[in-house]
Design a protein around this motif. Structure first.
Motif, PDB file in Angstrom:
ATOM      1  N   GLY A 181       0.789  -1.224   0.000  1.00 36.11           N
ATOM      2  CA  GLY A 181       0.000   0.000   0.000  1.00 36.11           C
ATOM      3  C   GLY A 181       0.821   1.274   0.000  1.00 36.11           C
ATOM      4  N   ALA A 182       2.128   1.179   0.125  1.00 33.90           N
ATOM      5  CA  ALA A 182       2.953   2.393   0.127  1.00 33.90           C
ATOM      6  C   ALA A 182       3.144   2.837  -1.310  1.00 33.90           C
ATOM      7  N   GLN A 183       2.658   3.991  -1.630  1.00 31.21           N
ATOM      8  CA  GLN A 183       2.736   4.484  -2.998  1.00 31.21           C
ATOM      9  C   GLN A 183       4.050   5.228  -3.260  1.00 31.21           C
ATOM     10  N   ALA A 184       4.641   5.787  -2.235  1.00 26.50           N
ATOM     11  CA  ALA A 184       5.851   6.597  -2.437  1.00 26.50           C
ATOM     12  C   ALA A 184       7.058   5.855  -1.898  1.00 26.50           C
ATOM     13  N   SER A 185       7.964   5.533  -2.762  1.00 23.13           N
ATOM     14  CA  SER A 185       9.210   4.916  -2.323  1.00 23.13           C
ATOM     15  C   SER A 185      10.231   6.027  -2.084  1.00 23.13           C
ATOM     16  N   LEU A 186      11.405   5.683  -1.616  1.00 18.70           N
ATOM     17  CA  LEU A 186      12.452   6.663  -1.347  1.00 18.70           C
ATOM     18  C   LEU A 186      12.852   7.387  -2.630  1.00 18.70           C
ATOM     19  N   ALA A 187      12.919   6.653  -3.735  1.00 19.99           N
ATOM     20  CA  ALA A 187      13.319   7.266  -5.004  1.00 19.99           C
ATOM     21  C   ALA A 187      12.297   8.308  -5.446  1.00 19.99           C
ATOM     22  N   THR A 188      11.017   8.001  -5.322  1.00 24.37           N
ATOM     23  CA  THR A 188      10.009   8.984  -5.741  1.00 24.37           C
ATOM     24  C   THR A 188       9.944  10.158  -4.768  1.00 24.37           C
ATOM     25  N   THR A 189      10.210   9.914  -3.499  1.00 21.56           N
ATOM     26  CA  THR A 189      10.228  11.011  -2.525  1.00 21.56           C
ATOM     27  C   THR A 189      11.361  11.972  -2.820  1.00 21.56           C
ATOM     28  N   LEU A 190      12.540  11.437  -3.129  1.00 22.71           N
ATOM     29  CA  LEU A 190      13.673  12.301  -3.439  1.00 22.71           C
ATOM     30  C   LEU A 190      13.511  12.983  -4.784  1.00 22.71           C
ATOM     31  N   ALA A 191      12.932  12.304  -5.745  1.00 22.96           N
ATOM     32  CA  ALA A 191      12.734  12.883  -7.073  1.00 22.96           C
ATOM     33  C   ALA A 191      11.681  13.977  -7.024  1.00 22.96           C
ATOM     34  N   ASP A 192      10.742  13.851  -6.132  1.00 21.81           N
ATOM     35  CA  ASP A 192       9.672  14.828  -5.994  1.00 21.81           C
ATOM     36  C   ASP A 192      10.214  16.164  -5.478  1.00 21.81           C
ATOM     37  N   GLY A 193      11.236  16.159  -4.630  1.00 20.58           N
ATOM     38  CA  GLY A 193      11.828  17.390  -4.128  1.00 20.58           C
ATOM     39  C   GLY A 193      11.410  17.720  -2.720  1.00 20.58           C
ATOM     40  N   ALA A 194      10.237  17.350  -2.293  1.00 24.30           N
ATOM     41  CA  ALA A 194       9.774  17.672  -0.954  1.00 24.30           C
ATOM     42  C   ALA A 194      10.529  16.855   0.088  1.00 24.30           C
ATOM     43  N   GLY A 195      10.825  15.631  -0.196  1.00 23.78           N
ATOM     44  CA  GLY A 195      11.541  14.784   0.750  1.00 23.78           C
ATOM     45  C   GLY A 195      13.033  15.022   0.731  1.00 23.78           C
ATOM     46  N   ALA A 196      13.538  15.651  -0.322  1.00 24.28           N
ATOM     47  CA  ALA A 196      14.969  15.915  -0.423  1.00 24.28           C
ATOM     48  C   ALA A 196      15.415  16.860   0.673  1.00 24.28           C
ATOM     49  N   LEU A 197      14.565  17.763   1.052  1.00 23.49           N
ATOM     50  CA  LEU A 197      14.905  18.700   2.107  1.00 23.49           C
ATOM     51  C   LEU A 197      15.090  17.965   3.429  1.00 23.49           C
ATOM     52  N   GLY A 198      14.292  16.952   3.662  1.00 23.80           N
ATOM     53  CA  GLY A 198      14.407  16.170   4.882  1.00 23.80           C
ATOM     54  C   GLY A 198      15.653  15.322   4.932  1.00 23.80           C
ATOM     55  N   VAL A 199      16.261  15.044   3.792  1.00 30.32           N
ATOM     56  CA  VAL A 199      17.490  14.259   3.750  1.00 30.32           C
ATOM     57  C   VAL A 199      18.708  15.173   3.741  1.00 30.32           C
ATOM     58  N   VAL A 200      18.607  16.303   3.046  1.00 32.82           N
ATOM     59  CA  VAL A 200      19.754  17.205   2.886  1.00 32.82           C
ATOM     60  C   VAL A 200      20.023  17.999   4.159  1.00 32.82           C
ATOM     61  N   LEU A 201      18.987  18.448   4.851  1.00 36.09           N
ATOM     62  CA  LEU A 201      19.199  19.268   6.047  1.00 36.09           C
ATOM     63  C   LEU A 201      19.956  18.533   7.149  1.00 36.09           C
ATOM     64  N   PRO A 202      19.640  17.309   7.483  1.00 35.98           N
ATOM     65  CA  PRO A 202      20.454  16.629   8.501  1.00 35.98           C
ATOM     66  C   PRO A 202      21.906  16.434   8.069  1.00 35.98           C
ATOM     67  N   ILE A 203      22.124  16.139   6.787  1.00 33.01           N
ATOM     68  CA  ILE A 203      23.498  15.979   6.296  1.00 33.01           C
ATOM     69  C   ILE A 203      24.242  17.304   6.401  1.00 33.01           C
ATOM     70  N   ALA A 204      23.584  18.407   6.029  1.00 32.51           N
ATOM     71  CA  ALA A 204      24.209  19.727   6.138  1.00 32.51           C
ATOM     72  C   ALA A 204      24.466  20.080   7.600  1.00 32.51           C
TER      73      ALA A 204
END
Length: 111
Positions: free
Chosen positions: A6-29
């Protein structure tokens, strides 16, 4: 058979979408900034350890036996206030800086 459960959004689609990229980039920064600050503090402490220590009290310079600087009274124009208590306006000053310095009328001070 559906394996996404039932999960429609995988990690790849979340990162490609742009909204989830902020959640990954900010902790790394954030981790990078913290690592940079820790490294700068460590480097500053190493640099401080290589400096000479401050002089001890017996190594401080001593005052000379005689005066090295003699103050003389400065010869400027009168700095007294007018007798009637009024002050001069800016347009009443004129060429105040170019006036001839009058002779000193104050009695000499004993030093």
């Amino acid at each position: 058979m559906d394996v996404t459960n039932g999960a429609q959004a995988s990690l790849a689609t979340t990162l490609a979408d742009g909204a989830g990229a902020l959640g990954v980039v900010l902790p790394i920064a954030g981790v990078a900034v913290v690592a940079l600050l820790i490294g700068a503090f460590w480097w500053g402490m190493r640099k401080r350890d290589t400096e000479l220590p401050p002089p001890r009290p017996d190594e401080q310079p001593h005052a000379p036996d005689h005066r090295a600087h003699i103050e003389e009274p400065d010869k400027h124009g009168s700095d007294r206030f007018p007798e009637n208590g009024s002050g001069l306006s800016p347009y009443e000053l004129g060429d105040h800086g170019n006036e001839v310095i009058p002779p000193d009328t104050d009695p000499p001070q004993n030093r």
